[in-house]
Design a protein around this motif. Sequence first.
Motif, mmCIF file in Angstrom:
data_model
loop_
_atom_site.group_PDB
_atom_site.id
_atom_site.type_symbol
_atom_site.label_atom_id
_atom_site.label_comp_id
_atom_site.label_asym_id
_atom_site.label_seq_id
_atom_site.Cartn_x
_atom_site.Cartn_y
_atom_site.Cartn_z
ATOM 1 N N UNK A 76 -71.085 40.771 5.537
ATOM 2 C CA UNK A 76 -72.498 40.554 5.926
ATOM 3 C C UNK A 76 -73.406 41.640 5.296
ATOM 4 N N UNK A 77 -72.739 42.648 4.679
ATOM 5 C CA UNK A 77 -73.291 43.892 4.213
ATOM 6 C C UNK A 77 -74.330 44.627 5.111
ATOM 7 N N UNK A 78 -73.376 44.789 6.252
ATOM 8 C CA UNK A 78 -74.018 45.597 7.350
ATOM 9 C C UNK A 78 -73.442 47.272 7.160
ATOM 10 N N UNK A 79 -72.225 47.275 6.698
ATOM 11 C CA UNK A 79 -71.536 48.360 5.942
ATOM 12 C C UNK A 79 -70.933 48.172 4.835
ATOM 13 N N UNK A 80 -70.620 49.319 4.127
ATOM 14 C CA UNK A 80 -69.378 49.364 3.179
ATOM 15 C C UNK A 80 -68.182 49.440 3.371
ATOM 16 N N UNK A 81 -67.104 48.974 2.968
ATOM 17 C CA UNK A 81 -65.812 49.259 3.422
ATOM 18 C C UNK A 81 -65.708 50.921 3.260
ATOM 19 N N UNK A 82 -64.643 51.335 4.055
ATOM 20 C CA UNK A 82 -64.630 52.842 3.843
ATOM 21 C C UNK A 82 -63.726 53.244 2.636
ATOM 22 N N UNK A 83 -63.669 54.366 2.371
ATOM 23 C CA UNK A 83 -62.577 54.751 1.111
ATOM 24 C C UNK A 83 -60.982 54.247 1.731
ATOM 25 N N UNK A 102 -70.161 45.071 -5.414
ATOM 26 C CA UNK A 102 -70.112 46.130 -4.197
ATOM 27 C C UNK A 102 -68.615 45.666 -3.326
ATOM 28 N N UNK A 103 -68.410 46.558 -2.647
ATOM 29 C CA UNK A 103 -67.141 46.454 -1.893
ATOM 30 C C UNK A 103 -67.159 45.059 -0.747
ATOM 31 N N UNK A 104 -68.620 44.832 -0.501
ATOM 32 C CA UNK A 104 -68.678 43.742 0.371
ATOM 33 C C UNK A 104 -68.443 42.341 -0.274
#
Length: 91
Positions: A59-66, A24-26
């Motif tokens: 901390x996997x709260x959100x994914x990085x934006x494009x 994942x991006x995270x």
Amino acid sequence: MVATQEIQLVSRGTQLISSSCEYSGNHLVRELRFRLGLTQEQFAAELGVTFASINRWENRKVQPSPMALKLLRQRLEQMGDRGTDLLDRYF
């Protein structure tokens, strides 16, 4: 069980990358930051984002934006051989 997400990434055309727990991006954010030897604050300043953004991504709260993924990819490309394995794994 971790749900698989797809993230639209714009860089050299449009690509779709699969995002799973392992790739994942995270995880990319954390691996890249550790490889650079930077704190979350330092990495945020380097990318031009907030500390809170780096923290939420890791901390996997959100994914990085494009747009953030594009910045991360550019940073990896600047690293040359040191970033090749991460480019191959995440992009």
